[in-house]
Design a protein around this motif. Sequence first.
Motif, PDB file in Angstrom:
ATOM      1  N   GLY A  38       0.783  -1.218   0.000  1.00 10.00           N
ATOM      2  CA  GLY A  38       0.000   0.000   0.000  1.00 10.00           C
ATOM      3  C   GLY A  38       0.823   1.280   0.000  1.00 10.00           C
ATOM      4  N   LEU A  39       2.122   1.157   0.181  1.00  8.62           N
ATOM      5  CA  LEU A  39       2.969   2.348   0.214  1.00  8.62           C
ATOM      6  C   LEU A  39       3.369   2.754  -1.196  1.00  8.62           C
ATOM      7  N   ASN A  40       3.405   4.045  -1.434  1.00  5.52           N
ATOM      8  CA  ASN A  40       3.831   4.504  -2.746  1.00  5.52           C
ATOM      9  C   ASN A  40       5.353   4.512  -2.830  1.00  5.52           C
ATOM     10  N   PRO A  41       5.921   4.554  -4.013  1.00  6.70           N
ATOM     11  CA  PRO A  41       7.381   4.479  -4.175  1.00  6.70           C
ATOM     12  C   PRO A  41       8.135   5.607  -3.472  1.00  6.70           C
ATOM     13  N   VAL A  42       7.567   6.798  -3.421  1.00 12.05           N
ATOM     14  CA  VAL A  42       8.245   7.915  -2.756  1.00 12.05           C
ATOM     15  C   VAL A  42       8.417   7.611  -1.270  1.00 12.05           C
ATOM     16  N   THR A  43       7.407   7.050  -0.650  1.00  9.77           N
ATOM     17  CA  THR A  43       7.491   6.698   0.767  1.00  9.77           C
ATOM     18  C   THR A  43       8.536   5.617   0.993  1.00  9.77           C
ATOM     19  N   LEU A  44       8.576   4.618   0.124  1.00  8.94           N
ATOM     20  CA  LEU A  44       9.577   3.560   0.261  1.00  8.94           C
ATOM     21  C   LEU A  44      10.992   4.111   0.109  1.00  8.94           C
TER      22      LEU A  44
END
Length: 64
Positions: A38-44
């Motif tokens: 559920g996390l977007n790539p920017v958050t990762l």
Amino acid sequence: MTYDRLVCANCAAPVSEGRCPVCRANRERLEQQGAFGGLNPVTLIALLVMVVAAMALVAHQATA
């Protein structure tokens, strides 16, 4: 986002209840994505940068 907060556009029930085929399909898709699905790539990327920075700080403290 977890599926327990989602409301189905097809039947207007919580997706976690799985009342209609659309709910059940979305619930299964969300379960297969895993913890970081559920996390977007920017958050990762931000999490990765924070971990690397913390490791660098610990390494710097250990050599000083």
